[in-house]
Motif scaffolding. Structure first.
Motif, PDB file in Angstrom:
ATOM      1  N   GLY A  85       0.812  -1.227   0.000  1.00  0.00           N
ATOM      2  CA  GLY A  85       0.000   0.000   0.000  1.00  0.00           C
ATOM      3  C   GLY A  85       0.840   1.269   0.000  1.00  0.00           C
ATOM      4  N   LYS A  86       2.155   1.111  -0.176  1.00  0.00           N
ATOM      5  CA  LYS A  86       3.076   2.255  -0.069  1.00  0.00           C
ATOM      6  C   LYS A  86       2.715   3.396  -1.012  1.00  0.00           C
ATOM      7  N   SER A  87       2.581   3.065  -2.300  1.00  0.00           N
ATOM      8  CA  SER A  87       2.380   4.128  -3.299  1.00  0.00           C
ATOM      9  C   SER A  87       1.121   4.915  -3.027  1.00  0.00           C
TER      10      SER A  87
ATOM     11  N   THR B 109      10.341   5.324  -5.896  1.00  0.00           N
ATOM     12  CA  THR B 109      11.636   4.844  -6.402  1.00  0.00           C
ATOM     13  C   THR B 109      11.521   3.521  -7.157  1.00  0.00           C
ATOM     14  N   GLY B 110      10.444   2.753  -6.883  1.00  0.00           N
ATOM     15  CA  GLY B 110      10.239   1.529  -7.663  1.00  0.00           C
ATOM     16  C   GLY B 110      10.121   1.870  -9.144  1.00  0.00           C
ATOM     17  N   ALA B 111       9.505   3.016  -9.426  1.00  0.00           N
ATOM     18  CA  ALA B 111       9.315   3.424 -10.833  1.00  0.00           C
ATOM     19  C   ALA B 111      10.661   3.708 -11.507  1.00  0.00           C
TER      20      ALA B 111
ATOM     21  N   VAL C 299       7.517  -6.165 -16.564  1.00  0.00           N
ATOM     22  CA  VAL C 299       8.419  -5.116 -16.065  1.00  0.00           C
ATOM     23  C   VAL C 299       8.645  -5.272 -14.552  1.00  0.00           C
ATOM     24  N   SER C 300       7.607  -5.697 -13.809  1.00  0.00           N
ATOM     25  CA  SER C 300       7.776  -5.914 -12.359  1.00  0.00           C
ATOM     26  C   SER C 300       8.891  -6.915 -12.092  1.00  0.00           C
ATOM     27  N   GLN C 301       8.830  -8.045 -12.783  1.00  0.00           N
ATOM     28  CA  GLN C 301       9.843  -9.093 -12.539  1.00  0.00           C
ATOM     29  C   GLN C 301      11.221  -8.609 -12.990  1.00  0.00           C
TER      30      GLN C 301
ATOM     31  N   ARG D 151      12.323   0.331  -1.193  1.00  0.00           N
ATOM     32  CA  ARG D 151      12.766  -0.815  -0.393  1.00  0.00           C
ATOM     33  C   ARG D 151      13.890  -0.421   0.560  1.00  0.00           C
ATOM     34  N   ASP D 152      14.678   0.588   0.174  1.00  0.00           N
ATOM     35  CA  ASP D 152      15.862   0.946   0.960  1.00  0.00           C
ATOM     36  C   ASP D 152      15.905   2.439   1.257  1.00  0.00           C
ATOM     37  N   MET D 153      14.755   3.069   1.303  1.00  0.00           N
ATOM     38  CA  MET D 153      14.724   4.518   1.525  1.00  0.00           C
ATOM     39  C   MET D 153      15.258   4.872   2.911  1.00  0.00           C
ATOM     40  N   GLY D 154      14.761   4.158   3.924  1.00  0.00           N
ATOM     41  CA  GLY D 154      15.160   4.469   5.292  1.00  0.00           C
ATOM     42  C   GLY D 154      16.483   3.826   5.677  1.00  0.00           C
TER      43      GLY D 154
ATOM     44  N   ASN E 189      16.704 -11.009  -0.361  1.00  0.00           N
ATOM     45  CA  ASN E 189      17.924 -11.820  -0.236  1.00  0.00           C
ATOM     46  C   ASN E 189      19.087 -11.351  -1.091  1.00  0.00           C
ATOM     47  N   ARG E 190      18.923 -10.236  -1.788  1.00  0.00           N
ATOM     48  CA  ARG E 190      20.054  -9.753  -2.590  1.00  0.00           C
ATOM     49  C   ARG E 190      21.128  -9.198  -1.646  1.00  0.00           C
ATOM     50  N   ASP E 191      22.361  -9.118  -2.171  1.00  0.00           N
ATOM     51  CA  ASP E 191      23.472  -8.672  -1.313  1.00  0.00           C
ATOM     52  C   ASP E 191      23.441  -7.171  -1.068  1.00  0.00           C
TER      53      ASP E 191
HETATM   54  O1   DC Z   1       7.829  -0.797  -5.611  1.00  0.00           O
HETATM   55  P1   DC Z   1       7.811  -1.480  -6.979  1.00  0.00           P
HETATM   56  O2   DC Z   1       7.015  -2.747  -7.005  1.00  0.00           O
HETATM   57  O3   DC Z   1       7.407  -0.550  -8.070  1.00  0.00           O
HETATM   58  O4   DC Z   1       9.356  -1.868  -7.247  1.00  0.00           O
HETATM   59  C1   DC Z   1       9.782  -2.622  -8.371  1.00  0.00           C
HETATM   60  C2   DC Z   1      11.071  -3.342  -8.037  1.00  0.00           C
HETATM   61  O5   DC Z   1      12.121  -2.404  -7.860  1.00  0.00           O
HETATM   62  C3   DC Z   1      11.027  -4.180  -6.753  1.00  0.00           C
HETATM   63  O6   DC Z   1      10.782  -5.543  -7.022  1.00  0.00           O
HETATM   64  C4   DC Z   1      12.368  -3.996  -6.125  1.00  0.00           C
HETATM   65  C5   DC Z   1      12.962  -2.796  -6.775  1.00  0.00           C
HETATM   66  N1   DC Z   1      13.127  -1.664  -5.874  1.00  0.00           N
HETATM   67  C6   DC Z   1      14.291  -1.608  -5.163  1.00  0.00           C
HETATM   68  O7   DC Z   1      15.102  -2.526  -5.241  1.00  0.00           O
HETATM   69  N2   DC Z   1      14.557  -0.537  -4.378  1.00  0.00           N
HETATM   70  C7   DC Z   1      13.665   0.465  -4.262  1.00  0.00           C
HETATM   71  N3   DC Z   1      13.965   1.511  -3.501  1.00  0.00           N
HETATM   72  C8   DC Z   1      12.440   0.411  -4.976  1.00  0.00           C
HETATM   73  C9   DC Z   1      12.197  -0.686  -5.763  1.00  0.00           C
END
Ligand code: DC
Length: 239
Positions: free
Chosen positions: A14-16, A33-35, A90-92, A125-128, A181-183
């Motif tokens: 529900g972030k967006s 930032t996902g965009a 595009v999501s994947q 995902r890594d804003m904070g 799980n990414r580094d």
């Molecule tokens: O929030 P989203 O579903 O639009 O993000 C798409 C992809 O981008 C998500 O699978 C992981 C990556 N992502 C990221 O690694 N770091 C962010 N700050 C935002 C998204």
């Protein structure tokens, strides 16, 4: 850096929706930032660049002029690519592309610069954890995979696409697993983030909770002056 509120969490939490609404309400800037990662992924797919080619993707990202406007639309150069970013393909690909340190590095300044233009609510995902570790307020939104898949199904159905719920659940779990799980800069919740499980909450309720947190921090401006006077802050208007 001006006032920053970060909203992190997995896809479909529900972030967006809430970050965009709250930014609009407060007259603050909003950054999805996902965009940005999606825009890199879309361009790579269009150009036939494989999502495992970290070096090529890093070089591509460094040269792409990606930006978002006040309405949250995403542009690559002069092209508005917003609607093309939302497909499952595009999501994947975005999840794969975003695992490369070279790609993440190339987007760090793009993201931080936005905070120079006035108070900001950003989501990702890594804003904070990585981009704005000193943000005034950090929130982590989560929800069960099934709830998130149901929300995604409703979105897709509203756009006329018919999808299988179980398939969506497994796509979401696959993406969660990869993102966590990414580094580099994995999706993870830290102690200084306020966790909200939105599984049983309406969007309105989540928005209300977020609003309360911002106001609470503003009122505590004396002890935490990173958010002092934040409710009086607005994006500076242009000349
Ligand atoms: O929030 P989203 O579903 O639009 O993000 C798409 C992809 O981008 C998500 O699978 C992981 C990556 N992502 C990221 O690694 N770091 C962010 N700050 C935002 C998204």
């Amino acid at each position: 850096m001006g006032i920053v509120v970060t909203v992190d969490g997995p896809a479909g939490a529900g972030k967006s929706t809430v970050a965009k609404k709250l930014a609009k309400e407060l007259g603050w800037r909003y950054l999805d930032t996902g965009a940005l990662y999606r825009a890199v992924a879309l361009t790579a797919l269009d150009r036939g660049l494989p999502t495992h080619d970290g070096e090529g993707l890093g070089a591509l990202t460094a040269t792409l002029a990606i930006r978002q406007d006040e309405e949250g639309r995403t542009f690559v150069g002069d092209d508005d690519v917003s609607s093309e970013l939302r497909t499952e393909r595009v999501s994947q690909a975005a999840s794969q592309v975003s695992a490369h340190p070279s790609v993440r590095r190339a987007l760090v300044d793009v993201q931080r610069r936005v905070a120079d233009d006035g108070p900001l609510i950003c989501e990702g995902r890594d804003m904070g954890t990585v981009i704005f570790p000193d943000a005034a307020l950090k929130v982590f939104l989560d929800a069960s995979p099934r709830t998130r898949a149901e929300r995604r199904r409703d979105d897709l159905q509203a756009r006329g696409e018919d999808v299988d719920l179980d398939e969506l659940v497994s796509q979401i779990e696959e993406r969660d697993h990869r993102d966590a799980n990414r580094d580099t800069a994995p999706l993870l919740q830290q102690d200084d983030q306020i966790a909200i499980d939105t599984s049983e909450m309406s969007i309105e309720r989540v928005l209300e909770r977020l609003r309360e947190l911002v106001v609470e921090r503003c009122e505590n401006g004396g002890t935490d002056n990173r958010l002092g006077n934040c409710l009086d802050s607005r994006i500076p208007s242009g000349p």
